[in-house]
Write an enzyme that holds these catalytic residues in place. Structure first.
Site, short mmCIF file in Angstrom:
data_model
loop_
_atom_site.label_atom_id
_atom_site.label_comp_id
_atom_site.label_asym_id
_atom_site.label_seq_id
_atom_site.Cartn_x
_atom_site.Cartn_y
_atom_site.Cartn_z
N CYS A 1 19.12 -41.00 41.92
CA CYS A 1 20.57 -40.77 41.94
C CYS A 1 21.13 -41.54 43.13
O CYS A 1 20.37 -42.07 43.94
CB CYS A 1 20.87 -39.29 42.15
SG CYS A 1 20.11 -38.22 40.92
N TRP B 1 21.52 -39.27 37.95
CA TRP B 1 20.61 -39.64 36.86
C TRP B 1 19.76 -38.40 36.68
O TRP B 1 18.88 -38.11 37.49
CB TRP B 1 19.78 -40.85 37.29
CG TRP B 1 18.77 -41.27 36.27
CD1 TRP B 1 17.42 -41.03 36.29
CD2 TRP B 1 19.01 -42.03 35.09
NE1 TRP B 1 16.83 -41.59 35.19
CE2 TRP B 1 17.77 -42.21 34.44
CE3 TRP B 1 20.15 -42.58 34.50
CZ2 TRP B 1 17.64 -42.92 33.23
CZ3 TRP B 1 20.02 -43.28 33.31
CH2 TRP B 1 18.79 -43.45 32.70
N LYS C 1 19.66 -53.52 25.72
CA LYS C 1 18.77 -52.60 26.41
C LYS C 1 18.38 -51.44 25.51
O LYS C 1 17.24 -50.99 25.50
CB LYS C 1 19.47 -52.08 27.68
CG LYS C 1 18.63 -51.12 28.53
CD LYS C 1 17.43 -51.82 29.13
CE LYS C 1 16.50 -50.91 29.88
NZ LYS C 1 15.15 -51.50 30.04
C1 AGP Z 1 11.12 -54.32 26.12
O1 AGP Z 1 11.18 -55.02 27.29
C2 AGP Z 1 12.38 -54.08 25.42
N1 AGP Z 1 13.47 -53.71 26.21
C3 AGP Z 1 12.24 -53.26 24.13
O2 AGP Z 1 11.11 -53.65 23.45
C4 AGP Z 1 12.26 -51.72 24.28
O3 AGP Z 1 11.06 -51.28 24.85
C5 AGP Z 1 12.47 -51.10 22.89
O4 AGP Z 1 13.72 -51.51 22.39
C6 AGP Z 1 12.39 -49.60 22.92
O5 AGP Z 1 13.37 -49.04 23.72
P1 AGP Z 1 13.29 -47.54 24.17
O6 AGP Z 1 12.08 -47.37 25.01
O7 AGP Z 1 14.55 -47.28 24.92
O8 AGP Z 1 13.19 -46.72 22.92
#
Ligand code: AGP
Length: 603
Positions: A2, A75, A598
């Site tokens: 946090c 967080w 992300k």
């Molecule tokens: C890996 O570097 C990626 N950002 C991607 O493969 C990620 O792990 C995947 O989209 C799963 O995301 P999550 O862990 O948030 O479910």
């Protein structure tokens, strides 16, 4: 992780500074935020679930003025992201306020004790025990002494700031493991989780040491070390730009997050291993539930799926329970055959990946129990699963997952040991060795300077192959994904023994092969595979455990020797750095690679 901020000055500018500081620290957490300001001998407290902007909007119509205050951007770790769970947390009468970063391990015992003494709790957080302890120890009369007495009761890794309505000119701050810095201004002093929060106001700063307790007033900073002895800490001049400071001085969030791993691992392990045994409840499971498990099915996507591949080997080796690992987008459509006694383990950093969530719904429709491994308290996954183990890696900003991946592996390691315990097999030595991983991680990080040059070399190529056997193959799959997603090189991972069934045809003069060798049992076989590719002209770089010798690579990247089952978290670091330096050499956008998000919340 946090973000906390504090302001104590002679003018009444606490609130604008707190909001500005929180905005700079929002990268540390953003599920809720709050402030407390001492105003005419009472505390004005405002907190909101959601992004900081909601708090800012709530405060535009108020006229909070004060010269002493604290703030927090959260967080969540203990308790969902709600207004009640947001910080500051207060004592029974709303006269003492505390903001906190980290984890109070023994909060349940303290909470029970304080409730028995008549204290009224309003949140689900571990933090709330602190203001109640301060109330109990006379914090309204002597805040510093109360903090000293309260601190002696707490276990865990944390930093916190305390203010009271009766002390309008002081903040008492404690640092135990979690970061905390003091900014030295003109008749104004600041506190924050990192320099970013106050750099616009002052570049003179003091970094508190572990165990320090500080009393901050507008005109003085009094610091006492862990033994209560008054000490002076050096005053630093911080010349980072604001942008650099947000990333802890690193050029990219990815590098910052790679470097943060030892701290993330320590947070993930906190309170989860006691006297050589994994504390089942600290994983969100009971010994009875673990005992009933006959089969495990792991579902996840991308890097989280790769953590599952490591988890499979760990669970099968330690607990002797069969494990399947499935890519969530396949699992949800392949009509999986799942019988009672199967635990579905859904792994996801964000807890919002659409395919993983759909797999969880399917498993629940089939009447199966779901255990979530996630980094995000309050995420959809955490809410949908029957029970949750949090990875406590702190927010991960870079698209390429690094610290979330290694903490997922750590949690799965604890899960494997806990499952074995339920079968009547304890692994006390292994459990103790797990606790030494954060230290080992620090030494790996400090030994990896040379990877910069290897990244430059790799950046000249088009195709890269990763090979390994057993756990090393699982790790190779993550190594190739990291490289691909940020450097845009073509990379493939192969079970080393599979090469001769086709891929060997692609190996020609100068092709880079990254070999991973951390498993003594498979070392001879893996060395033969290295020789195989070298005979076809490959240039081999090998990530090797220090207890393995005779690896005929062109370049060795050694990692410290550890129990073979624990090697993946250490060996992941050079693979992450290699990908990072390759992408940097190619001038790519490391933190936000093209075409990727992300969190993938759509199918
Ligand atoms: C890996 O570097 C990626 N950002 C991607 O493969 C990620 O792990 C995947 O989209 C799963 O995301 P999550 O862990 O948030 O479910």
């Amino acid at each position: 992780m946090c973000g906390i901020v504090g302001f104590v000055g002679e003018d009444e500018n606490a609130l604008p500074f707190l909001l500005e500081g929180l905005q700079r620290l929002e990268y540390r957490g953003y599920d809720s935020a709050g402030v407390a300001v001492v105003q005419e001998n009472h505390l004005t407290v405002e907190k909101r679930q959601g992004k900081l902007q909601r708090l800012v909007e709530a405060l535009t119509t108020t006229s909070v003025r004060g010269s002493c205050g604290i703030g927090h951007t959260r967080w969540a770790t203990h308790g969902r992201p709600t207004d009640q769970n947001a910080h500051p947390q207060l004592d029974c009468h709303g006269q003492i306020a505390v903001v906190h970063n980290g984890i109070i391990e023994n909060y349940q015992t303290l909470k029970a004790e304080l409730m028995a003494r008549g204290h009224h709790f309003r949140s689900e957080t571990d933090t709330e025990v602190i203001p109640h302890l301060l109330e109990e120890y006379g914090g309204l009369d002597d805040l510093k002494t109360a903090v000293e007495r309260a601190e002696a009761r707490l276990t865990g890794a944390y930093a916190f700031l305390a203010i009271s309505a009766t002390h309008p000119d002081q903040i008492v701050a404690v640092r135990r493991s979690s970061p905390l810095v003091v900014g030295l201004g003109e008749r104004t002093n600041y506190l924050a989780s990192d320099f970013t929060a106050f750099l616009r106001h002052t570049r003179r700063a003091v970094v508190l040491d572990n165990g320090d307790l500080a009393v901050i007033r507008p005109w003085s900073v009094e610091i006492h070390d862990a033994n209560g002895v008054a000490v002076e800490r050096p005053v630093l001049h911080i010349d980072w730009t604001l942008d650099q400071a947000e990333r802890g001085g690193y050029p990219h969030f990815m590098l910052k997050e790679i470097m943060e791993q030892p701290e993330a691992w320590a947070d993930c392990l906190l309170g989860r291993i006691e006297r050589g045994r994994v504390v089942e409840e600290a994983l969100g499971l009971t010994a009875e539930e673990l005992k009933a498990i006959r089969r495990v099915v792991m579902v996840a996507a991308g890097t989280a799926y790769h953590a599952g591949l490591v988890g499979r080997v760990l669970v099968e080796s330690l607990a002797g329970i069969p494990v399947e690992v499935d890519v969530a987008s396949e699992f949800r459509y392949r009509r999986p055959l799942l019988e009672p006694g199967t635990l579905v383990v859904a792994i996801s950093q964000s807890g919002e990946t659409a395919d993983t969530l759909a797999s969880v719904s399917l498993a629940k429709e089939m009447g199966l129990k779901v255990w979530a491994v996630t980094n995000t308290v309050g995420s959809t996954l955490a809410r949908e699963a029957d029970t949750v183990g949090y990875t406590y890696a702190g927010p991960e900003i870079a698209v390429a997952s690094t610290k979330a991946y290694t903490t997922q592996i750590l949690l799965l390691t604890l899960f494997a040991i806990a499952l074995a315990q339920a079968q009547g097999r304890a692994y006390p030595e292994l459990a103790e060795q797990v606790l030494s991983l954060p230290e080992a991680g620090k030494s790996v990080l400090s030994a990896m300077q040379g990877l910069h040059g290897l990244g430059q070399e790799l950046a000249q190529h088009r195709d890269v192959f990763f090979i390994g056997r057993g756990l090393d193959w699982a790790l190779a799959q993550e190594g190739q994904l990291k490289l691909k997603e940020i450097s845009y090189l073509h990379a493939e991972a192969y079970a080393a023994g599979e090469l001769k069934h086709g891929t060997l045809a692609l190996i020609e003069e100068g092709v880079p092969v990254i070999a991973i060798l951390t498993q003594p049992e498979l070392a001879d076989k893996a060395i033969s595979n290295v020789l195989e590719v070298k005979a076809r002209g490959a240039r081999v770089w090998a990530v090797v455990s220090a207890n393995l010798s005779g690896v005929p690579a062109d370049r060795l990247i050694p990692i410290p020797a550890t129990a073979p089952l624990l090697a993946p978290v250490l060996a992941a670091i050079p693979l992450q750095l290699l990908a990072y330096w390759t992408a940097v050499s190619r001038g790519e956008d490391v933190d936000q690679p093209r075409n990727l998000a992300k969190s993938v919340t759509v199918e």
